[in-house]
Write a protein that holds these residues in place. Structure first.
Motif, PDB file in Angstrom:
ATOM      1  N   ASP A   1       0.847  -1.193   0.000  1.00 57.44           N
ATOM      2  CA  ASP A   1       0.000   0.000   0.000  1.00 57.44           C
ATOM      3  C   ASP A   1       0.878   1.238   0.000  1.00 57.44           C
ATOM      4  O   ASP A   1       1.715   1.409   0.886  1.00 57.44           O
ATOM      5  N   VAL A   2       0.709   2.088  -0.995  1.00 54.25           N
ATOM      6  CA  VAL A   2       1.440   3.361  -1.066  1.00 54.25           C
ATOM      7  C   VAL A   2       0.440   4.472  -0.792  1.00 54.25           C
ATOM      8  O   VAL A   2      -0.577   4.582  -1.484  1.00 54.25           O
ATOM      9  N   ARG A   3       0.710   5.273   0.221  1.00 54.89           N
ATOM     10  CA  ARG A   3      -0.279   6.272   0.631  1.00 54.89           C
ATOM     11  C   ARG A   3       0.423   7.525   1.155  1.00 54.89           C
ATOM     12  O   ARG A   3       1.630   7.530   1.390  1.00 54.89           O
TER      13      ARG A   3
ATOM     14  N   GLN B   1      -7.901  -5.970   0.669  1.00 58.42           N
ATOM     15  CA  GLN B   1      -7.259  -5.138   1.660  1.00 58.42           C
ATOM     16  C   GLN B   1      -7.541  -5.657   3.071  1.00 58.42           C
ATOM     17  O   GLN B   1      -8.635  -6.133   3.369  1.00 58.42           O
ATOM     18  N   ILE B   2      -6.545  -5.542   3.932  1.00 59.98           N
ATOM     19  CA  ILE B   2      -6.722  -5.740   5.369  1.00 59.98           C
ATOM     20  C   ILE B   2      -6.382  -4.405   6.013  1.00 59.98           C
ATOM     21  O   ILE B   2      -5.213  -4.027   6.109  1.00 59.98           O
ATOM     22  N   LEU B   3      -7.416  -3.652   6.387  1.00 64.88           N
ATOM     23  CA  LEU B   3      -7.208  -2.345   6.992  1.00 64.88           C
ATOM     24  C   LEU B   3      -7.065  -2.503   8.499  1.00 64.88           C
ATOM     25  O   LEU B   3      -7.766  -3.323   9.118  1.00 64.88           O
ATOM     26  N   LEU B   4      -6.180  -1.720   9.093  1.00 66.60           N
ATOM     27  CA  LEU B   4      -5.938  -1.789  10.525  1.00 66.60           C
ATOM     28  C   LEU B   4      -6.361  -0.483  11.185  1.00 66.60           C
ATOM     29  O   LEU B   4      -5.957   0.605  10.762  1.00 66.60           O
ATOM     30  N   VAL B   5      -7.161  -0.598  12.231  1.00 67.62           N
ATOM     31  CA  VAL B   5      -7.555   0.512  13.092  1.00 67.62           C
ATOM     32  C   VAL B   5      -6.955   0.220  14.460  1.00 67.62           C
ATOM     33  O   VAL B   5      -7.249  -0.823  15.054  1.00 67.62           O
ATOM     34  N   GLY B   6      -6.086   1.100  14.948  1.00 68.47           N
ATOM     35  CA  GLY B   6      -5.431   0.789  16.208  1.00 68.47           C
ATOM     36  C   GLY B   6      -4.625   1.939  16.759  1.00 68.47           C
ATOM     37  O   GLY B   6      -4.777   3.096  16.345  1.00 68.47           O
ATOM     38  N   ASP B   7      -3.741   1.595  17.691  1.00 66.27           N
ATOM     39  CA  ASP B   7      -2.931   2.582  18.402  1.00 66.27           C
ATOM     40  C   ASP B   7      -1.451   2.302  18.155  1.00 66.27           C
ATOM     41  O   ASP B   7      -1.080   1.648  17.168  1.00 66.27           O
TER      42      ASP B   7
ATOM     43  N   GLY C   1      -1.474 -10.219  -3.339  1.00 69.54           N
ATOM     44  CA  GLY C   1      -2.926 -10.227  -3.418  1.00 69.54           C
ATOM     45  C   GLY C   1      -3.594  -9.819  -2.126  1.00 69.54           C
ATOM     46  O   GLY C   1      -4.800  -9.574  -2.108  1.00 69.54           O
ATOM     47  N   LEU C   2      -2.812  -9.735  -1.031  1.00 70.87           N
ATOM     48  CA  LEU C   2      -3.309  -9.237   0.244  1.00 70.87           C
ATOM     49  C   LEU C   2      -2.497  -8.002   0.620  1.00 70.87           C
ATOM     50  O   LEU C   2      -1.270  -8.074   0.722  1.00 70.87           O
ATOM     51  N   SER C   3      -3.170  -6.886   0.823  1.00 71.99           N
ATOM     52  CA  SER C   3      -2.496  -5.628   1.102  1.00 71.99           C
ATOM     53  C   SER C   3      -2.838  -5.150   2.507  1.00 71.99           C
ATOM     54  O   SER C   3      -4.016  -5.010   2.848  1.00 71.99           O
ATOM     55  N   ILE C   4      -1.804  -4.910   3.334  1.00 71.63           N
ATOM     56  CA  ILE C   4      -2.015  -4.331   4.653  1.00 71.63           C
ATOM     57  C   ILE C   4      -2.093  -2.815   4.513  1.00 71.63           C
ATOM     58  O   ILE C   4      -1.149  -2.173   4.037  1.00 71.63           O
ATOM     59  N   VAL C   5      -3.218  -2.242   4.926  1.00 71.62           N
ATOM     60  CA  VAL C   5      -3.439  -0.797   4.873  1.00 71.62           C
ATOM     61  C   VAL C   5      -3.528  -0.332   6.326  1.00 71.62           C
ATOM     62  O   VAL C   5      -4.597  -0.380   6.947  1.00 71.62           O
ATOM     63  N   ASN C   6      -2.408   0.097   6.869  1.00 70.26           N
ATOM     64  CA  ASN C   6      -2.290   0.313   8.307  1.00 70.26           C
ATOM     65  C   ASN C   6      -2.633   1.755   8.683  1.00 70.26           C
ATOM     66  O   ASN C   6      -1.832   2.667   8.496  1.00 70.26           O
ATOM     67  N   HIS C   7      -3.819   1.932   9.259  1.00 69.93           N
ATOM     68  CA  HIS C   7      -4.248   3.259   9.713  1.00 69.93           C
ATOM     69  C   HIS C   7      -4.282   3.335  11.233  1.00 69.93           C
ATOM     70  O   HIS C   7      -4.981   4.187  11.804  1.00 69.93           O
ATOM     71  N   ALA C   8      -3.505   2.473  11.894  1.00 60.39           N
ATOM     72  CA  ALA C   8      -3.315   2.624  13.341  1.00 60.39           C
ATOM     73  C   ALA C   8      -2.500   3.891  13.592  1.00 60.39           C
ATOM     74  O   ALA C   8      -1.649   4.271  12.789  1.00 60.39           O
ATOM     75  N   ASP C   9      -2.752   4.538  14.733  1.00 61.38           N
ATOM     76  CA  ASP C   9      -2.148   5.834  15.016  1.00 61.38           C
ATOM     77  C   ASP C   9      -1.818   5.927  16.506  1.00 61.38           C
ATOM     78  O   ASP C   9      -2.648   5.585  17.354  1.00 61.38           O
TER      79      ASP C   9
ATOM     80  N   THR D   1     -11.628   8.538   7.194  1.00 59.17           N
ATOM     81  CA  THR D   1     -10.729   8.151   6.103  1.00 59.17           C
ATOM     82  C   THR D   1     -10.760   6.649   5.874  1.00 59.17           C
ATOM     83  O   THR D   1     -10.823   6.177   4.730  1.00 59.17           O
ATOM     84  N   VAL D   2     -10.717   5.881   6.956  1.00 60.60           N
ATOM     85  CA  VAL D   2     -10.767   4.423   6.827  1.00 60.60           C
ATOM     86  C   VAL D   2     -12.050   3.989   6.136  1.00 60.60           C
ATOM     87  O   VAL D   2     -12.028   3.143   5.222  1.00 60.60           O
ATOM     88  N   ARG D   3     -13.171   4.561   6.529  1.00 65.12           N
ATOM     89  CA  ARG D   3     -14.445   4.163   5.925  1.00 65.12           C
ATOM     90  C   ARG D   3     -14.451   4.394   4.417  1.00 65.12           C
ATOM     91  O   ARG D   3     -14.996   3.588   3.656  1.00 65.12           O
ATOM     92  N   LEU D   4     -13.843   5.474   3.956  1.00 66.64           N
ATOM     93  CA  LEU D   4     -13.804   5.763   2.523  1.00 66.64           C
ATOM     94  C   LEU D   4     -12.954   4.760   1.746  1.00 66.64           C
ATOM     95  O   LEU D   4     -13.139   4.588   0.543  1.00 66.64           O
ATOM     96  N   LEU D   5     -12.025   4.104   2.434  1.00 69.90           N
ATOM     97  CA  LEU D   5     -11.116   3.174   1.762  1.00 69.90           C
ATOM     98  C   LEU D   5     -11.664   1.760   1.665  1.00 69.90           C
ATOM     99  O   LEU D   5     -11.156   0.942   0.886  1.00 69.90           O
ATOM    100  N   ILE D   6     -12.690   1.446   2.453  1.00 63.84           N
ATOM    101  CA  ILE D   6     -13.196   0.075   2.519  1.00 63.84           C
ATOM    102  C   ILE D   6     -13.897  -0.300   1.213  1.00 63.84           C
ATOM    103  O   ILE D   6     -14.749   0.421   0.708  1.00 63.84           O
ATOM    104  N   ARG D   7     -13.496  -1.470   0.697  1.00 59.24           N
ATOM    105  CA  ARG D   7     -14.166  -2.044  -0.466  1.00 59.24           C
ATOM    106  C   ARG D   7     -14.914  -3.304  -0.026  1.00 59.24           C
ATOM    107  O   ARG D   7     -14.534  -3.935   0.961  1.00 59.24           O
ATOM    108  N   PRO D   8     -15.947  -3.703  -0.736  1.00 60.20           N
ATOM    109  CA  PRO D   8     -16.668  -4.920  -0.354  1.00 60.20           C
ATOM    110  C   PRO D   8     -15.721  -6.108  -0.209  1.00 60.20           C
ATOM    111  O   PRO D   8     -14.892  -6.373  -1.075  1.00 60.20           O
ATOM    112  N   GLY D   9     -15.841  -6.800   0.912  1.00 55.51           N
ATOM    113  CA  GLY D   9     -15.013  -7.972   1.165  1.00 55.51           C
ATOM    114  C   GLY D   9     -13.729  -7.698   1.910  1.00 55.51           C
ATOM    115  O   GLY D   9     -13.042  -8.631   2.355  1.00 55.51           O
TER     116      GLY D   9
END
Length: 361
Positions: A106-108, A149-155, A180-188, A205-213
């Motif tokens: 993931d490049v962000r 995507q596997i998005l992360l919400v954390g600290d 084929g599996l991308s870690i999208v780390n939005h822990a802060d 921001t995380v909600r806007l990035l979520i795709r079905p599945g």
């Protein structure tokens, strides 16, 4: 430009980096800067690399990376990238052997923590290991239909920590996943359920990035020190509902333990097991919400407790930053890597990720 538009993989231009001699003294010729794949997506190659690093001028998005490792001598090569993420663990190749591996990155912007600095534009990879040898590399925009995507919400215990010796388990998780599996780390760092929901740079921001599945792993507790139980529970429920509303699959994760031993060598105390000053048992509430909402649960509290206790008072110091900082909460790179392996195992055990999509060892 919306977050969804900004995160899409579009056309890009190769960086003007001279071809380098790579792979332990191998004289490699420059490869074609832009090749055409079957669906005509441009590919960038090793002309963007030196012996120790690669830089690709790319917009934010998701990219598949294929590397060919090995040289004339036996080698051991690891690949890191962006804000100190481990993308490929040290991989051995015998003398004269070539080993091919792939991963998705993931490049962000911001590159690391969502409330941190922007970082450097494009994709930056670091070539490391005991005896590194990169023979070839291909970077291609990932096709959305093939990427989850596997998005992360954390600290801070999960985030992409910007500086050594700190490391979050989310920073080490990519090395355990195949292409084929991308870690999208939005822990802060420093975030509670209250502050994460309240900051538009985080939850919105995380909600806007979520795709079905997509999977969304939620681990927040360490900073909910003054959050009452009703509020903590409601915040978790809000996040679960928000992920589902976007078509994603929420996964609740109990917090990693603090290294705080009793005299008998156990961690059975409020400090270690994240019970706050109001008596809120965070792991218990997370388990309760997961059960009530029918959400998959990764009980990282139980898994890290078992690991820390098995290593004992002295052996567990290396997992945390005890020796460097007298810190029994934040993990070293070694500790974050061990904890990330526990998350990988739980993802497979809970049938959230197929066994064939993870790396072992």
């Amino acid at each position: 430009m919306s977050m969804r538009q900004r995160g899409s993989a579009g056309a890009f231009v190769a960086g003007a980096v001279a071809a380098a001699t790579i792979a332990g003294g191998l004289g490699l010729s420059s490869v074609e800067a832009v090749a055409r794949t079957r669906d005509y997506r441009p590919t960038l190659g090793i002309e963007n690399c030196t012996a120790v690093a690669c830089h690709f001028d790319l917009p934010p998005g998701t990219y598949d990376v294929q590397v060919r490792l090995g040289g004339q001598a036996a080698s051991r090569t690891a690949i890191g990238g962006e804000t100190r993420r481990t993308l490929l663990a040290e991989t051995a190749a015998k003398a004269g052997q070539r080993v091919t591996r792939g991963f998705t990155v993931d490049v962000r912007t911001p590159e690391g923590e969502p409330t941190g600095p922007d970082g450097s534009p494009g994709l930056d990879l670091a070539i490391g290991g005991a005896a590194p040898a990169l023979a070839d590399i291909r970077v291609t925009p990932a096709a959305d239909r093939h990427t989850r995507q596997i998005l992360l919400v954390g600290d801070s215990t999960a985030c992409d920590q910007p500086g050594d010796p700190y490391s979050g388990w989310g920073q080490q998780l990519p090395q355990y996943l195949r292409k084929g599996l991308s870690i999208v780390n939005h822990a802060d760092s420093g975030e509670s359920t209250v502050s994460y929901l309240g900051n538009p740079r985080l939850w919105n921001t995380v909600r806007l990035l979520i795709r079905p599945g997509d999977l969304v792993l939620i681990q927040l507790a360490h900073n909910d020190k003054t959050t009452d139980e009703a509020t903590y529970r409601a915040n978790l429920e809000t996040m679960v509902a928000g992920v589902r509303a976007e078509g994603g699959q929420p996964v609740l994760v109990t917090p990693v333990v603090r290294r705080w031993f009793n005299a008998d060598g156990t961690l059975n105390n409020d400090t270690a097991l994240l019970v706050n000053g109001l008596g809120v048992d965070h792991p218990a509430v997370v388990r309760s919400v997961a059960s009530a909402a029918g959400v998959p649960l990764i009980d990282l509290t139980a898994r890290t407790k078992a690991l820390v206790e098995s290593l004992g008072v002295e052996g567990s110091k290396a997992l945390y930053l005890y020796n460097e900082k007298r810190d029994n909460t934040h993990t070293s790179e070694y500790g974050a890597t061990r904890f990330a392996a526990l998350v990988r195992d739980e993802l497979v055990l809970r049938h959230l990720v197929p066994e064939g999509r993870v790396r072992r060892g």
